[in-house]
Design a protein around this motif. Structure first.
Motif, PDB file in Angstrom:
ATOM      1  N   ALA A  46       0.831  -1.205   0.000  1.00  0.00           N
ATOM      2  CA  ALA A  46       0.000   0.000   0.000  1.00  0.00           C
ATOM      3  C   ALA A  46       0.869   1.259   0.000  1.00  0.00           C
ATOM      4  N   THR A  47       1.950   1.238   0.757  1.00  0.00           N
ATOM      5  CA  THR A  47       2.851   2.392   0.793  1.00  0.00           C
ATOM      6  C   THR A  47       3.489   2.619  -0.565  1.00  0.00           C
ATOM      7  N   LEU A  48       3.928   1.559  -1.199  1.00  0.00           N
ATOM      8  CA  LEU A  48       4.512   1.682  -2.526  1.00  0.00           C
ATOM      9  C   LEU A  48       3.496   2.226  -3.521  1.00  0.00           C
ATOM     10  N   ALA A  49       2.267   1.749  -3.459  1.00  0.00           N
ATOM     11  CA  ALA A  49       1.229   2.237  -4.367  1.00  0.00           C
ATOM     12  C   ALA A  49       0.934   3.712  -4.136  1.00  0.00           C
ATOM     13  N   VAL A  50       0.869   4.113  -2.886  1.00  0.00           N
ATOM     14  CA  VAL A  50       0.581   5.517  -2.571  1.00  0.00           C
ATOM     15  C   VAL A  50       1.704   6.430  -3.054  1.00  0.00           C
ATOM     16  N   MET A  51       2.937   5.956  -2.993  1.00  0.00           N
ATOM     17  CA  MET A  51       4.064   6.792  -3.422  1.00  0.00           C
ATOM     18  C   MET A  51       4.197   6.839  -4.940  1.00  0.00           C
ATOM     19  N   THR A  52       3.893   5.751  -5.630  1.00  0.00           N
ATOM     20  CA  THR A  52       4.152   5.697  -7.065  1.00  0.00           C
ATOM     21  C   THR A  52       2.969   6.108  -7.924  1.00  0.00           C
ATOM     22  N   PHE A  53       1.745   5.907  -7.472  1.00  0.00           N
ATOM     23  CA  PHE A  53       0.602   6.197  -8.321  1.00  0.00           C
ATOM     24  C   PHE A  53       0.532   7.656  -8.766  1.00  0.00           C
ATOM     25  N   PRO A  54       0.693   8.635  -7.873  1.00  0.00           N
ATOM     26  CA  PRO A  54       0.670  10.026  -8.356  1.00  0.00           C
ATOM     27  C   PRO A  54       1.778  10.317  -9.368  1.00  0.00           C
ATOM     28  N   ALA A  55       2.944   9.705  -9.189  1.00  0.00           N
ATOM     29  CA  ALA A  55       4.045   9.928 -10.129  1.00  0.00           C
ATOM     30  C   ALA A  55       3.744   9.319 -11.489  1.00  0.00           C
ATOM     31  N   ILE A  56       3.034   8.198 -11.507  1.00  0.00           N
ATOM     32  CA  ILE A  56       2.676   7.568 -12.777  1.00  0.00           C
ATOM     33  C   ILE A  56       1.797   8.497 -13.594  1.00  0.00           C
ATOM     34  N   ILE A  57       0.904   9.186 -12.943  1.00  0.00           N
ATOM     35  CA  ILE A  57      -0.035  10.061 -13.649  1.00  0.00           C
ATOM     36  C   ILE A  57       0.607  11.400 -13.999  1.00  0.00           C
ATOM     37  N   THR A  58       1.418  11.954 -13.116  1.00  0.00           N
ATOM     38  CA  THR A  58       1.930  13.313 -13.330  1.00  0.00           C
ATOM     39  C   THR A  58       3.289  13.377 -14.016  1.00  0.00           C
ATOM     40  N   ALA A  59       4.049  12.300 -14.054  1.00  0.00           N
ATOM     41  CA  ALA A  59       5.390  12.356 -14.654  1.00  0.00           C
ATOM     42  C   ALA A  59       5.367  12.575 -16.164  1.00  0.00           C
ATOM     43  N   PRO A  60       4.508  11.886 -16.920  1.00  0.00           N
ATOM     44  CA  PRO A  60       4.493  12.156 -18.361  1.00  0.00           C
ATOM     45  C   PRO A  60       3.904  13.539 -18.647  1.00  0.00           C
ATOM     46  N   GLN A  61       4.221  14.067 -19.825  1.00  0.00           N
ATOM     47  CA  GLN A  61       3.663  15.363 -20.207  1.00  0.00           C
ATOM     48  C   GLN A  61       2.158  15.256 -20.433  1.00  0.00           C
ATOM     49  N   VAL A  62       1.713  14.085 -20.843  1.00  0.00           N
ATOM     50  CA  VAL A  62       0.294  13.838 -21.095  1.00  0.00           C
ATOM     51  C   VAL A  62      -0.201  12.833 -20.051  1.00  0.00           C
ATOM     52  N   PRO A  63      -1.112  13.226 -19.160  1.00  0.00           N
ATOM     53  CA  PRO A  63      -1.583  12.295 -18.130  1.00  0.00           C
ATOM     54  C   PRO A  63      -2.208  11.023 -18.703  1.00  0.00           C
ATOM     55  N   LEU A  64      -2.834  11.124 -19.879  1.00  0.00           N
ATOM     56  CA  LEU A  64      -3.418   9.944 -20.500  1.00  0.00           C
ATOM     57  C   LEU A  64      -2.347   8.898 -20.812  1.00  0.00           C
ATOM     58  N   ALA A  65      -1.144   9.342 -21.153  1.00  0.00           N
ATOM     59  CA  ALA A  65      -0.046   8.403 -21.418  1.00  0.00           C
ATOM     60  C   ALA A  65       0.298   7.608 -20.157  1.00  0.00           C
ATOM     61  N   GLY A  66       0.310   8.258 -19.021  1.00  0.00           N
ATOM     62  CA  GLY A  66       0.573   7.561 -17.763  1.00  0.00           C
ATOM     63  C   GLY A  66      -0.523   6.570 -17.418  1.00  0.00           C
ATOM     64  N   ILE A  67      -1.765   6.954 -17.665  1.00  0.00           N
ATOM     65  CA  ILE A  67      -2.885   6.058 -17.377  1.00  0.00           C
ATOM     66  C   ILE A  67      -2.834   4.833 -18.291  1.00  0.00           C
ATOM     67  N   LEU A  68      -2.562   5.043 -19.565  1.00  0.00           N
ATOM     68  CA  LEU A  68      -2.448   3.914 -20.494  1.00  0.00           C
ATOM     69  C   LEU A  68      -1.272   3.012 -20.141  1.00  0.00           C
ATOM     70  N   ALA A  69      -0.155   3.612 -19.764  1.00  0.00           N
ATOM     71  CA  ALA A  69       1.006   2.806 -19.366  1.00  0.00           C
ATOM     72  C   ALA A  69       0.689   1.994 -18.112  1.00  0.00           C
ATOM     73  N   LEU A  70      -0.021   2.592 -17.168  1.00  0.00           N
ATOM     74  CA  LEU A  70      -0.418   1.866 -15.960  1.00  0.00           C
ATOM     75  C   LEU A  70      -1.308   0.686 -16.324  1.00  0.00           C
ATOM     76  N   ALA A  71      -2.280   0.908 -17.193  1.00  0.00           N
ATOM     77  CA  ALA A  71      -3.187  -0.171 -17.599  1.00  0.00           C
ATOM     78  C   ALA A  71      -2.419  -1.286 -18.309  1.00  0.00           C
ATOM     79  N   MET A  72      -1.522  -0.926 -19.203  1.00  0.00           N
ATOM     80  CA  MET A  72      -0.741  -1.935 -19.910  1.00  0.00           C
ATOM     81  C   MET A  72       0.192  -2.678 -18.952  1.00  0.00           C
ATOM     82  N   GLY A  73       0.747  -1.970 -17.980  1.00  0.00           N
ATOM     83  CA  GLY A  73       1.607  -2.619 -16.991  1.00  0.00           C
ATOM     84  C   GLY A  73       0.848  -3.615 -16.127  1.00  0.00           C
ATOM     85  N   VAL A  74      -0.383  -3.259 -15.751  1.00  0.00           N
ATOM     86  CA  VAL A  74      -1.201  -4.174 -14.952  1.00  0.00           C
ATOM     87  C   VAL A  74      -1.535  -5.423 -15.760  1.00  0.00           C
ATOM     88  N   VAL A  75      -1.911  -5.231 -17.025  1.00  0.00           N
ATOM     89  CA  VAL A  75      -2.225  -6.386 -17.881  1.00  0.00           C
ATOM     90  C   VAL A  75      -0.988  -7.267 -18.066  1.00  0.00           C
TER      91      VAL A  75
END
Length: 106
Positions: A46-75
């Motif tokens: 849970a701690t790892l998820a809380v620390m990394t999830f905001p970075a996944i969304i905000t690190a790319p220039q396009v937030p949709l890219a982070g969301i798609l990468a997260l979805a592909m990573g989960v799959v």
């Protein structure tokens, strides 16, 4: 005024040390409560998820890219791909998405 910073650093170090040392000194025997054991088992995840999830969304220039990468990573993780493969896949998804957005006329 300049000496206040040393007090702040000292207090922060003391609090950080107490947070780490107190559980080791107060809990000396094995924890037998199943609820508490299961809670403590999931704390690192849970701690790892809380620390990394905001970075996944905000690190790319396009937030949709982070969301798609997260979805592909989960799959990919669900299908048993190793960590290096997941990281490469997610980086590739972000790269392709940001490239398409920068080329795509708005």
């Amino acid at each position: 005024m300049t000496h206040d910073i040393y007090i702040y650093i000292l207090v922060a170090a003391a609090v950080s040390c107490l947070i780490r040392v107190l559980p080791l000194t107060l809990i000396r025997r094995k924890i037998k409560n199943p609820f508490l054991r299961s809670f403590l088992y999931y704390v690192p995840y849970a701690t790892l998820a809380v620390m990394t999830f905001p970075a996944i969304i905000t690190a790319p220039q396009v937030p949709l890219a982070g969301i798609l990468a997260l979805a592909m990573g989960v799959v990919a993780a669900w299908r048993g791909v190793n960590m290096i493969g997941i990281a490469a896949l997610c980086c590739g998804v972000v790269f392709v998405c940001e490239t398409l957005v920068s080329v795509w006329p708005m």
